[in-house]
Design an enzyme around this catalytic site. Structure first.
Site, PDB file in Angstrom:
ATOM      1  N   HIS A  84       7.770 -25.421  -8.119  1.00  0.00           N
ATOM      2  CA  HIS A  84       7.250 -24.135  -7.622  1.00  0.00           C
ATOM      3  C   HIS A  84       5.765 -23.995  -7.994  1.00  0.00           C
ATOM      4  O   HIS A  84       4.943 -23.583  -7.165  1.00  0.00           O
ATOM      5  CB  HIS A  84       7.984 -22.951  -8.287  1.00  0.00           C
TER       6      HIS A  84
ATOM      7  N   LYS B 278      22.736 -14.894  -4.890  1.00  0.00           N
ATOM      8  CA  LYS B 278      23.002 -15.975  -5.837  1.00  0.00           C
ATOM      9  C   LYS B 278      23.256 -15.474  -7.268  1.00  0.00           C
ATOM     10  O   LYS B 278      23.475 -16.289  -8.158  1.00  0.00           O
ATOM     11  CB  LYS B 278      21.805 -16.932  -5.863  1.00  0.00           C
TER      12      LYS B 278
ATOM     13  N   ARG C 131      11.308 -29.830   0.216  1.00  0.00           N
ATOM     14  CA  ARG C 131      11.690 -31.003  -0.588  1.00  0.00           C
ATOM     15  C   ARG C 131      12.386 -32.026   0.303  1.00  0.00           C
ATOM     16  O   ARG C 131      11.947 -32.300   1.399  1.00  0.00           O
ATOM     17  CB  ARG C 131      12.573 -30.553  -1.761  1.00  0.00           C
TER      18      ARG C 131
ATOM     19  N   SER D  76      15.826 -25.113  -9.302  1.00  0.00           N
ATOM     20  CA  SER D  76      16.122 -24.218 -10.428  1.00  0.00           C
ATOM     21  C   SER D  76      17.557 -24.425 -10.897  1.00  0.00           C
ATOM     22  O   SER D  76      17.843 -24.374 -12.102  1.00  0.00           O
ATOM     23  CB  SER D  76      15.924 -22.762 -10.008  1.00  0.00           C
TER      24      SER D  76
HETATM   25  O1  PNS Z   1      14.180 -19.650  -3.827  1.00  0.00           O
HETATM   26  P1  PNS Z   1      15.126 -19.371  -2.689  1.00  0.00           P
HETATM   27  O2  PNS Z   1      16.417 -18.799  -3.220  1.00  0.00           O
HETATM   28  O3  PNS Z   1      15.323 -20.560  -1.804  1.00  0.00           O
HETATM   29  O4  PNS Z   1      14.404 -18.245  -1.805  1.00  0.00           O
HETATM   30  C1  PNS Z   1      15.042 -17.734  -0.663  1.00  0.00           C
HETATM   31  C2  PNS Z   1      14.281 -16.517  -0.100  1.00  0.00           C
HETATM   32  C3  PNS Z   1      14.013 -15.475  -1.162  1.00  0.00           C
HETATM   33  C4  PNS Z   1      12.949 -16.983   0.468  1.00  0.00           C
HETATM   34  C5  PNS Z   1      15.172 -15.950   1.045  1.00  0.00           C
HETATM   35  O5  PNS Z   1      16.458 -15.784   0.568  1.00  0.00           O
HETATM   36  C6  PNS Z   1      14.671 -14.631   1.609  1.00  0.00           C
HETATM   37  O6  PNS Z   1      13.635 -14.565   2.216  1.00  0.00           O
HETATM   38  N1  PNS Z   1      15.443 -13.551   1.379  1.00  0.00           N
HETATM   39  C7  PNS Z   1      15.114 -12.231   1.845  1.00  0.00           C
HETATM   40  C8  PNS Z   1      16.086 -11.741   2.923  1.00  0.00           C
HETATM   41  C9  PNS Z   1      15.600 -12.070   4.321  1.00  0.00           C
HETATM   42  O7  PNS Z   1      14.470 -11.812   4.682  1.00  0.00           O
HETATM   43  N2  PNS Z   1      16.481 -12.659   5.154  1.00  0.00           N
HETATM   44  C10 PNS Z   1      16.208 -12.963   6.543  1.00  0.00           C
HETATM   45  C11 PNS Z   1      15.442 -14.258   6.717  1.00  0.00           C
HETATM   46  S1  PNS Z   1      16.340 -15.634   6.183  1.00  0.00           S
END
Ligand code: PNS
Length: 163
Positions: free
Chosen positions: A18, A42, A91, A129
């Site tokens: 990150h 999560k 990744r 993570s």
């Molecule tokens: O580190 P992560 O868990 O891969 O991050 C995921 C994240 C936070 C980028 C994603 O879950 C997110 O954007 N969540 C907010 C909800 C949202 O906007 N959902 C619609 C688009 S997928």
């Protein structure tokens, strides 16, 4: 014109992968907002405050980085913050489908919004993570996975959770 990018994630906890993406984004954009998702499905191990504090510690020396949090739709948060784009690390191939889906969904919600993917560096290609949490919980060495200044706190927490 000043350009702002949002680097979203769970950051549970922030890894060297990150941090690499944040540093590279900070060289490309005027302002980088690192946005921690608050209500993740999560069920994070570290609280929002802890995850933000870790991020503050490891990015403290990068002038144009701001640590924030958001709840709800990322595309809405980007609009609210006047962001031009989302930046994410990509990744192994396994990331691609999910990331592609999210990028398309975000663009449907906010057509002005671009998603930029930076290739993870070779050392972080398989770093996550969840892997960090698992290795730490089993007493393994996470030196190569997280910044030094937050390592001990992560190890301590994961070992406590294991008991
Ligand atoms: O580190 P992560 O868990 O891969 O991050 C995921 C994240 C936070 C980028 C994603 O879950 C997110 O954007 N969540 C907010 C909800 C949202 O906007 N959902 C619609 C688009 S997928």
């Amino acid at each position: 014109m000043s350009k702002t990018v949002i680097c979203p994630g769970s950051f549970d906890p922030v890894t060297l992968g990150h941090l690499d993406i944040i540093k590279r984004a900070a060289k490309m954009f005027d302002h980088v907002i690192v946005a921690v998702l608050v209500n993740s499905a999560k069920s994070p191990c570290f609280s929002t405050e802890e995850r933000m504090r870790f991020l503050e510690e490891v990015t403290g020396d990068i002038e144009n980085v701001e640590i924030s949090s958001f709840d709800g739709l990322l595309a809405e948060y980007c609009k609210q913050r006047g962001a031009d784009a989302i930046v994410k690390g990509l990744r192994a191939v396994s990331d691609f489908e999910y990331e592609f889906q999210m990028a398309i969904t975000n663009k449907k919600i906010n057509p002005e919004l671009e998603t930029i993917f930076l290739m993870a560096n070779a050392d972080s290609m398989y770093l996550s993570s969840s892997m960090v949490r698992e290795v730490a919980a089993m007493g393994g060495d996470i030196t190569n996975f997280v910044p030094d200044c937050i390592r001990d706190e992560i190890v301590e927490r994961m070992l406590t959770l294991r008991k």
